[in-house]
Design an enzyme around this catalytic site. Structure first.
Site, PDB file in Angstrom:
ATOM      1  N   ARG A 198      12.661 -22.090  62.603  1.00 31.25           N
ATOM      2  CA  ARG A 198      12.806 -22.338  61.166  1.00 31.25           C
ATOM      3  C   ARG A 198      13.938 -21.459  60.654  1.00 31.25           C
ATOM      4  O   ARG A 198      14.402 -20.561  61.361  1.00 31.25           O
ATOM      5  CB  ARG A 198      11.514 -22.022  60.419  1.00 31.25           C
ATOM      6  CG  ARG A 198      11.093 -20.563  60.522  1.00 31.25           C
ATOM      7  CD  ARG A 198       9.918 -20.242  59.614  1.00 31.25           C
ATOM      8  NE  ARG A 198       9.379 -18.920  59.922  1.00 31.25           N
ATOM      9  CZ  ARG A 198       8.341 -18.373  59.299  1.00 31.25           C
ATOM     10  NH1 ARG A 198       7.714 -19.008  58.350  1.00 31.25           N
ATOM     11  NH2 ARG A 198       7.915 -17.167  59.628  1.00 31.25           N
ATOM     12  N   ASN A 241      12.001 -19.980  51.338  1.00 28.26           N
ATOM     13  CA  ASN A 241      11.036 -18.994  51.819  1.00 28.26           C
ATOM     14  C   ASN A 241      11.776 -17.768  52.333  1.00 28.26           C
ATOM     15  O   ASN A 241      12.630 -17.884  53.212  1.00 28.26           O
ATOM     16  CB  ASN A 241      10.188 -19.575  52.968  1.00 28.26           C
ATOM     17  CG  ASN A 241       8.978 -18.713  53.286  1.00 28.26           C
ATOM     18  OD1 ASN A 241       8.110 -18.535  52.447  1.00 28.26           O
ATOM     19  ND2 ASN A 241       8.945 -18.173  54.490  1.00 28.26           N
ATOM     20  N   GLU A 242      11.493 -16.634  51.732  1.00 30.11           N
ATOM     21  CA  GLU A 242      12.023 -15.353  52.224  1.00 30.11           C
ATOM     22  C   GLU A 242      13.497 -15.440  52.617  1.00 30.11           C
ATOM     23  O   GLU A 242      13.861 -15.252  53.795  1.00 30.11           O
ATOM     24  CB  GLU A 242      11.184 -14.850  53.406  1.00 30.11           C
ATOM     25  CG  GLU A 242       9.769 -14.483  52.996  1.00 30.11           C
ATOM     26  CD  GLU A 242       8.898 -14.070  54.161  1.00 30.11           C
ATOM     27  OE1 GLU A 242       9.285 -14.301  55.328  1.00 30.11           O
ATOM     28  OE2 GLU A 242       7.811 -13.526  53.922  1.00 30.11           O
ATOM     29  N   GLU A 283       2.079 -13.395  49.599  1.00 24.53           N
ATOM     30  CA  GLU A 283       1.572 -13.444  50.975  1.00 24.53           C
ATOM     31  C   GLU A 283       1.206 -12.048  51.442  1.00 24.53           C
ATOM     32  O   GLU A 283       1.974 -11.102  51.223  1.00 24.53           O
ATOM     33  CB  GLU A 283       2.664 -13.919  51.952  1.00 24.53           C
ATOM     34  CG  GLU A 283       3.057 -15.356  51.901  1.00 24.53           C
ATOM     35  CD  GLU A 283       4.125 -15.664  52.965  1.00 24.53           C
ATOM     36  OE1 GLU A 283       4.147 -14.983  54.009  1.00 24.53           O
ATOM     37  OE2 GLU A 283       4.929 -16.566  52.719  1.00 24.53           O
ATOM     38  N   GLU A 300       2.197 -19.551  64.991  1.00 22.35           N
ATOM     39  CA  GLU A 300       1.418 -18.532  64.277  1.00 22.35           C
ATOM     40  C   GLU A 300      -0.086 -18.754  64.391  1.00 22.35           C
ATOM     41  O   GLU A 300      -0.834 -18.364  63.505  1.00 22.35           O
ATOM     42  CB  GLU A 300       1.877 -18.482  62.822  1.00 22.35           C
ATOM     43  CG  GLU A 300       3.353 -18.126  62.738  1.00 22.35           C
ATOM     44  CD  GLU A 300       3.768 -17.529  61.414  1.00 22.35           C
ATOM     45  OE1 GLU A 300       3.909 -16.288  61.357  1.00 22.35           O
ATOM     46  OE2 GLU A 300       3.961 -18.285  60.465  1.00 22.35           O
ATOM     47  N   PHE A 340      -2.204 -17.337  66.194  1.00 21.72           N
ATOM     48  CA  PHE A 340      -3.003 -16.114  66.309  1.00 21.72           C
ATOM     49  C   PHE A 340      -2.843 -15.196  65.103  1.00 21.72           C
ATOM     50  O   PHE A 340      -3.283 -14.053  65.113  1.00 21.72           O
ATOM     51  CB  PHE A 340      -2.685 -15.384  67.620  1.00 21.72           C
ATOM     52  CG  PHE A 340      -3.115 -16.196  68.813  1.00 21.72           C
ATOM     53  CD1 PHE A 340      -4.454 -16.526  68.994  1.00 21.72           C
ATOM     54  CD2 PHE A 340      -2.178 -16.687  69.712  1.00 21.72           C
ATOM     55  CE1 PHE A 340      -4.860 -17.307  70.070  1.00 21.72           C
ATOM     56  CE2 PHE A 340      -2.573 -17.465  70.785  1.00 21.72           C
ATOM     57  CZ  PHE A 340      -3.921 -17.778  70.968  1.00 21.72           C
ATOM     58  N   HIS A 341      -2.182 -15.704  64.064  1.00 25.43           N
ATOM     59  CA  HIS A 341      -2.091 -14.942  62.813  1.00 25.43           C
ATOM     60  C   HIS A 341      -3.352 -15.232  62.003  1.00 25.43           C
ATOM     61  O   HIS A 341      -3.744 -16.378  61.853  1.00 25.43           O
ATOM     62  CB  HIS A 341      -0.838 -15.396  62.050  1.00 25.43           C
ATOM     63  CG  HIS A 341      -0.516 -14.531  60.873  1.00 25.43           C
ATOM     64  ND1 HIS A 341      -1.284 -14.518  59.737  1.00 25.43           N
ATOM     65  CD2 HIS A 341       0.498 -13.664  60.665  1.00 25.43           C
ATOM     66  CE1 HIS A 341      -0.755 -13.668  58.875  1.00 25.43           C
ATOM     67  NE2 HIS A 341       0.329 -13.136  59.415  1.00 25.43           N
TER      68      HIS A 341
HETATM   69  C1  GAL Z   1       5.984 -14.560  56.392  1.00 20.50           C
HETATM   70  C2  GAL Z   1       6.337 -16.035  56.235  1.00 20.50           C
HETATM   71  C3  GAL Z   1       5.147 -16.932  56.502  1.00 20.50           C
HETATM   72  C4  GAL Z   1       4.450 -16.496  57.758  1.00 20.50           C
HETATM   73  C5  GAL Z   1       4.049 -15.056  57.589  1.00 20.50           C
HETATM   74  C6  GAL Z   1       3.167 -14.506  58.660  1.00 20.50           C
HETATM   75  O1  GAL Z   1       7.101 -13.781  56.569  1.00 20.50           O
HETATM   76  O2  GAL Z   1       6.799 -16.285  54.937  1.00 20.50           O
HETATM   77  O3  GAL Z   1       5.585 -18.265  56.599  1.00 20.50           O
HETATM   78  O4  GAL Z   1       5.308 -16.677  58.849  1.00 20.50           O
HETATM   79  O5  GAL Z   1       5.200 -14.289  57.490  1.00 20.50           O
HETATM   80  O6  GAL Z   1       3.786 -14.269  59.848  1.00 20.50           O
END
Ligand code: GAL
Length: 673
Positions: free
Chosen positions: A114, A152-153, A312, A360, A362-363
């Site tokens: 991404r 995003n970021e 977030e 992600e 495992f997040h």
């Molecule tokens: C952030 C991102 C999210 C997700 C999150 C957890 O930086 O905006 O999309 O990737 O980290 O890793």
């Protein structure tokens, strides 16, 4: 005028990134039922959905998004709707491979993760404007819409592209910024090493060269890359403002200095309607709650003190570090409420439902793989109820005691190659001073070096290698008018072009500090110095020493050993109504505390010795009242003295005298009167 709070949100923001496209529609019904159970008030939708919304050029499929936004609306959940421009589809790159960014050493990234974007690319800009327009026209007056979430970021993970489109764009940016190529030559000092340019066409991005490139060029390229991303944000924002008047627009920042270093958030804070931030705990051995407090303080400061939203963070572990510990019981709520204490209007997460597939999986998430019979889910539900009881804090502002000066551009400049010591790390000093102030229970606002500082009794400059003359004048006026200033070494060295200020170091600070610095003498790794001061008090330093020549300042501590034994190490200068301290070595934890204690006395900042270590006490105040947050980061029960009685909002109990804050718990008291 766009609104500055999420439209229709009457409680604190609680929810997360919601990616329903990863799940069959049958799961959506359960999602909204669980959102109601947890008290979710807002979710962010569509951040990475471009490939689904526009499966082929100019062909749109909004059906699924219509259905999910409708379902959320029916269930009372507000929608933070994203433009998906951080994730262009595969077809887009097939048609426009030039939109993939190129590294400084000439490698073009491929599609497949991404945020692979060259922000100068005209095709990307056109496609982003197009999908943004489609979304704004379709959803701009949808009753569920609370705010827009652009991209995003920005700046992560690609901070700059070095392709030919960027080269052309950089030349245009230089022409606008400097007017003539000779002005560029002067600013960059291209007389050195024969780097003179005869016309703009000869200038390239700072690509791979045999040895160190021109520092002025490198610094300007960071500014250019940041400005280019901001142009793209502003272009999307303006479309949204035009087609959906009044609806606030944000883009999620990442102010933690350990997580993003490519964005000048002072400039971005002025462009968004609501400041929002993402924050993740980094397990590098440092105290994560202090790092969190610093990011929250920076975010609030970028918002000009106004409320902001934590968009977030994680319910438990992340999955992108070498080791990703789960959060301890209670830690998620402590983290969330510590952000709220420092100005966030809620706590949101990445992400709502933990993914089964993809990078992600495992997040952690609000709904973990294990479902609802889990600790994480129970804590999520509890947090939702807690936040609900705190609705009254909305709109109030965090009260701060001290300003710490910070400038991303100075950080960029100091981190360029070939400095006197690579161990003189500006971020480390900013962290260290913030931590020392945190431990003295002083709440920190960060400020730009040219900002109005008169509201603060104490201003600290941990590391401002790059300092404009205007910033120097600002600090001088601040001290003359009665302020107390603390400046740490290697500050005030260069101007905005990375050119050393004329005369002795530190150019714009010499008069305010009452000294000059004749020579730097950095220490080799592992070497320490001792400095001795009043009544024999001894402090320790490392990394840096320098020859300070007092010119009006009094020497308070002297080097007891090291390369410049016997010479001044820490000085104090009275100027006008105020006092300016200077510290010429890297003080350790204890030394910083002693120095800041002396400076706090000068600033007449009352000590908070009655507050226990690692029990964070922060006050938010405004029209709806005064709210004292006490966050106990320790494993022992604590007591926090209250000046005024009130009501504890999470338990509904009256609070007076000494407030009990159980181990690991948070208490929020609405103070009477
Ligand atoms: C952030 C991102 C999210 C997700 C999150 C957890 O930086 O905006 O999309 O990737 O980290 O890793």
């Amino acid at each position: 005028m766009p609104e500055t709070t999420p439209r229709g949100l009457t409680r604190l923001a609680f929810g997360g990134d919601y990616n329903p496209e990863q799940w069959p529609e049958s799961v959506w019904q359960e999602d909204v039922r669980l959102m109601r159970e947890a008290g979710v008030t807002m979710v962010s939708v569509g951040i990475f959905s471009w490939a689904l919304l526009e499966p082929a050029p100019g062909e749109y499929d909004f059906g699924w998004l219509d259905r999910i936004i409708g379902l959320l609306h029916d269930n009372g959940v507000r929608v933070d709707l994203a433009t998906p421009t951080v994730a262009p589809p595969a077809w887009f790159y097939r048609e426009h491979p030039g939109a993939l960014p190129v590294t400084a050493d000439g490698v073009r990234y491929e599609f497949g993760s991404r945020a692979a974007i060259c922000h100068s690319n005209a095709d990307y800009r056109a496609a982003a404007a197009n999908i943004t327009t489609e979304l704004a026209e379709r959803y701009g007056d949808h009753p569920a819409l609370a705010m827009w979430h652009v991209h995003n970021e920005y700046g992560v993970p690609v901070s700059a592209c070095y392709c030919d489109s960027c080269a052309a764009h950089f030349r245009r940016w230089l022409a606008t910024t400097y007017g003539t190529v000779d002005a560029v030559n002067d600013a960059w000092g291209t007389a050195f090493w024969g780097q003179r340019y005869a016309d703009f066409g000869q200038i390239n991005p700072p690509r791979l060269t045999p040895t160190v490139g021109n520092p002025g060029q490198a610094l300007d390229y960071r500014r250019f890359a940041d400005a280019t991303m901001r142009e793209n944000f502003v272009a999307e924002r303006d479309i949204l403002h035009r087609l959906a008047p009044g609806v606030p627009v944000t883009t999620n920042f990442m102010t933690a200095l350990s997580q993003c270093d490519s964005v000048d958030y002072w400039a971005w804070g002025r462009e968004v309607d609501i400041v929002t931030n993402d924050h993740y705990l980094i397990t590098d051995g440092r105290r994560t709650h202090v790092n969190l407090a610093m990011a929250a303080d920076l975010t609030r400061s970028v918002a000009g003190g106004a409320p902001w939203i934590l968009l977030e963070h994680s319910t438990s572990g992340v999955n992108w570090q070498p080791h990703n510990p789960a959060k301890a019981p209670g830690q998620m709520a402590r983290n969330s409420l510590a952000h709220v204490a420092r100005g966030s209007e809620g706590a949101m997460f990445f992400q709502w439902r933990q993914s089964r597939r993809g990078a992600e999986k495992f997040h952690s998430a609000m709904v973990p793989h294990g479902g609802t019979d889990t600790r994480v889910w129970r804590e999520v539900v509890e947090l939702g109820a807690g936040l609900d009881s705190l609705s009254a804090v909305r709109g109030t502002r965090t009260e701060a005691d001290v300003a710490v000066l910070w400038d991303w551009q100075s950080w960029w400049a100091q981190n360029l190659a070939w400095r006197p010591s690579e161990d003189a790390d500006p971020r480390e000093r900013a962290d260290a001073f913030h931590e020392a102030l945190y431990d003295r229970h002083l709440t920190v606002d960060f400020a730009h070096p040219e900002a109005d500082l008169c509201a603060y009794p104490l201003v600290v400059v941990p590391a401002l290698y790059l300092m404009t003359k205007a910033a120097g004048d600002n600090l001088r006026a601040y001290v003359e008018n009665g302020g107390t200033l603390v400046v740490s070494y290697f500050s005030g060295i260069v101007d905005e072009h990375d050119a050393v200020h004329e005369g002795a170091y530190p150019g714009p600070l010499r008069e305010v500090l009452g000294l000059s610095v004749e020579e730097f003498s950095p220490l080799l790794p592992g070497r320490n110095v001792r400095v001795t001061g009043p009544e024999g008090a001894e402090l320790g330093g490392d990394v840096w020493t320098e020859f300070v020549v007092p010119r009006g300042a009094e020497t308070v501590w002297r080097y007891a050993d090291g390369p410049i034994a016997g010479h001044p190490a820490i000085t104090r200068h009275r100027l006008g109504e105020g006092i300016a301290w200077y510290v010429s070595t890297r003080l350790g934890r204890e030394g910083l505390d002693v120095l800041l204690g002396r400076a706090a006395e000068d600033a007449r900042l009352a000590p908070r010795a009655d507050l226990p270590h690692d029990v964070e006490v922060v006050v938010r105040s405004g029209e709806s009242g005064r709210f004292l947050f006490a966050v106990n980061h320790t494993g022992a029960d604590a007591k926090v003295p209250l000046d005024t009685p009130g009501t504890e909002l999470l338990t509904g109990e009256p609070a007076a005298g000494r407030l009990a804050v159980p181990a690991g718990a948070v208490r929020v008291v609405r103070l009477d009167g």
